[in-house]
Design a protein around this motif. Structure first.
Motif, short mmCIF file in Angstrom:
data_model
loop_
_atom_site.label_atom_id
_atom_site.label_comp_id
_atom_site.label_asym_id
_atom_site.label_seq_id
_atom_site.Cartn_x
_atom_site.Cartn_y
_atom_site.Cartn_z
N SER A 32 0.91 -1.13 0.23
CA SER A 32 -0.22 -0.20 -0.01
C SER A 32 0.95 1.27 0.07
O SER A 32 1.98 1.11 0.61
N TRP A 33 0.18 2.35 -0.35
CA TRP A 33 0.88 3.65 -0.39
C TRP A 33 -0.03 4.50 0.58
O TRP A 33 -1.20 4.52 0.45
N PHE A 34 0.90 5.39 1.33
CA PHE A 34 0.24 6.49 2.47
C PHE A 34 0.86 7.58 1.98
O PHE A 34 1.98 7.67 1.29
N GLY A 39 1.67 19.03 8.60
CA GLY A 39 0.37 19.55 9.65
C GLY A 39 -0.51 18.60 9.48
O GLY A 39 -1.66 18.80 10.03
N LYS A 40 -0.55 17.43 8.58
CA LYS A 40 -1.60 16.74 8.38
C LYS A 40 -1.52 15.36 8.89
O LYS A 40 -0.43 14.79 9.04
N GLU A 41 -2.41 14.38 9.03
CA GLU A 41 -2.43 13.17 9.63
C GLU A 41 -1.92 12.37 8.05
O GLU A 41 -2.44 12.63 7.05
N ARG A 42 -1.16 11.17 8.53
CA ARG A 42 -1.06 10.24 7.35
C ARG A 42 -2.34 9.88 6.71
O ARG A 42 -3.26 9.39 7.59
N ASP A 87 -1.34 17.23 -3.71
CA ASP A 87 -0.68 16.05 -3.65
C ASP A 87 0.63 15.96 -2.63
O ASP A 87 1.41 14.98 -2.75
N THR A 88 1.15 17.38 -2.74
CA THR A 88 2.64 17.47 -1.89
C THR A 88 2.44 16.74 -0.72
O THR A 88 1.69 17.05 0.15
N ALA A 89 3.43 15.77 -0.49
CA ALA A 89 3.24 14.99 0.82
C ALA A 89 4.76 14.34 0.90
O ALA A 89 5.44 14.04 -0.12
N VAL A 90 4.97 13.68 1.91
CA VAL A 90 6.05 12.54 1.81
C VAL A 90 5.17 11.33 1.92
O VAL A 90 3.98 11.08 2.34
N TYR A 91 5.56 10.56 0.66
CA TYR A 91 4.84 9.13 0.38
C TYR A 91 5.59 8.19 1.04
O TYR A 91 6.61 7.89 0.91
#
Length: 111
Positions: A32-34, A39-42, A87-91
């Motif tokens: 799976s990908w998360f 500042g947001k939850e995974r 979509d910017t985030a750590v994946y």
């Protein structure tokens, strides 16, 4: 089991990236990908079983992201098209049971 995520980077809105998740073994039904934005939850993004015939996505990425798997290589991919700044985030990749996690790869989408 070790998971290695790669493929992140900086891209303009509307662009594409492909993430890879290489697993050293199989411990559950698939991968799976998360993602986690500042500042947001995974949050969950997509999942696939080892046969590659069952996939599931969150609504916000449907039609833009495609998860696939190379079972021979124990590697999952996340093709991300039409990227948006949100979509910017750590994946992160994880096994489906969420017992094992990769180190994360940064995706930054500029407007």
């Amino acid at each position: 089991v070790q998971l290695q995520a790669s493929g992140g980077g900086l891209v303009q809105a509307g662009g594409s990236l492909r993430l890879s998740c290489a697993s050293s073994g199989r411990t559950s039904a698939g991968l799976s990908w998360f993602r986690q934005a500042p500042g947001k939850e995974r949050e969950f993004v997509a999942t696939i079983n080892w046969n590659g015939d069952i996939t599931y996505y969150i609504d916000s990425v449907k039609g833009r992201f495609t998860i696939s798997i190379d079972s021979a290589k124990n590697t999952a991919y996340l093709q991300m098209n039409s990227l948006k700044p949100e979509d910017t985030a750590v994946y992160y990749c994880a096994d489906k049971g969420q017992r094992f996690w990769g180190q994360g790869t940064q995706v930054t989408v500029s407007s």
